[in-house]
Design an enzyme around this catalytic site. Structure first.
Site, PDB file in Angstrom:
ATOM      1  N   TYR A   1      -3.888 -65.091 -40.589  1.00 56.97           N
ATOM      2  CA  TYR A   1      -4.756 -65.269 -41.767  1.00 56.97           C
ATOM      3  C   TYR A   1      -3.909 -65.596 -42.992  1.00 56.97           C
ATOM      4  CZ  TYR A   1      -7.946 -64.096 -45.570  1.00 56.97           C
ATOM      5  OH  TYR A   1      -8.690 -64.128 -46.720  1.00 56.97           O
TER       6      TYR A   1
ATOM      7  N   GLU B   1     -16.063 -60.983 -48.561  1.00 56.74           N
ATOM      8  CA  GLU B   1     -15.474 -60.145 -49.615  1.00 56.74           C
ATOM      9  C   GLU B   1     -16.431 -59.025 -49.994  1.00 56.74           C
ATOM     10  OE1 GLU B   1     -12.431 -60.166 -50.479  1.00 56.74           O
ATOM     11  OE2 GLU B   1     -11.738 -62.141 -49.854  1.00 56.74           O
TER      12      GLU B   1
ATOM     13  N   TRP C   1      -9.609 -54.916 -45.029  1.00 58.13           N
ATOM     14  CA  TRP C   1      -9.795 -56.341 -44.777  1.00 58.13           C
ATOM     15  C   TRP C   1      -9.589 -56.631 -43.285  1.00 58.13           C
ATOM     16  CZ3 TRP C   1     -12.484 -60.052 -46.380  1.00 58.13           C
ATOM     17  CH2 TRP C   1     -12.207 -61.374 -46.031  1.00 58.13           C
TER      18      TRP C   1
END
Length: 197
Positions: free
Chosen positions: A31, A53, A61
């Protein structure tokens, strides 16, 4: 140790320097190296990032990244027109989908945000990118140099909320700006710093 706020870029398993947060799993490395901080300039891509988000708020995350394929399936590839048409029955189905984060407020916010995208009088990407800082600024040396909120993220959050978006404050807006390449918060020396494509 990887999250030490005063630590600069750290060598990864291949010897390349990276932001310390990116080194805990191969998923993070991928990522970090291929997506985070690269420009996203399309409606579907931005709607996906806004959604993820918002779902990340209060969570890791990494949790969101691991569930990303399920989020894409659950929210029709983040097509705003399809998501905007979700009804109460679909919300009920999503609340029992173990593949995603089962949070009613966040699910309903995603649907409301899809409807807000459709109601815009200009493209989402034009609105979002109008809040990009005028210059990239100096590369942060350590994680402690990376802000959580900026004047631009406050303005972006306010502008989107004024257009009907929900579950989107200045901190989430700044995370969106980082993820979508409006700012480059890769640390000085990071292999991904300054990469835009």
């Amino acid at each position: 140790m990887a999250d030490d706020p005063v630590r600069g870029a750290v060598a990864g398993p291949d010897g390349a320097l990276r932001c310390p947060w990116a080194l805990s799993t191969p998923l993070y490395i991928d990522y970090h190296d291929t997506e985070w901080g690269r420009p996203v300039r399309d409606t579907v891509g931005l709607f996906e990032r806004i959604t993820l988000e918002a779902f990340q708020s209060g969570l890791s995350w990494l949790t969101i990244l691991r569930k990303r394929p399920a989020f894409r399936a659950a929210f029709a590839g983040f097509d705003p027109a399809t998501v905007a048409a979700f009804d109460d029955q679909r919300v009920t189905e999503l609340l029992v989908d173990a593949g995603i984060v089962r949070n009613r407020r966040k699910i309903e916010a995603t649907i409301m945000n899809a409807r807000a995208v459709l109601a815009l009088d200009e493209p989402l990407e034009d609105i979002v990118w109008s809040f990009a800082p005028p210059s990239p600024g100096a590369a942060p040396l350590t994680l402690a140099d990376v802000p959580a909120v900026t004047a631009e993220s406050k303005a972006l959050a306010k502008a989107l909320r004024g257009r009907g978006f929900v579950f989107l404050g200045p901190t989430t807006a700044y995370a969106l700006m980082q993820a979508c390449g409006l700012v480059d918060d890769h640390l000085d020396g990071c292999v991904a710093r300054g990469v835009t494509g």
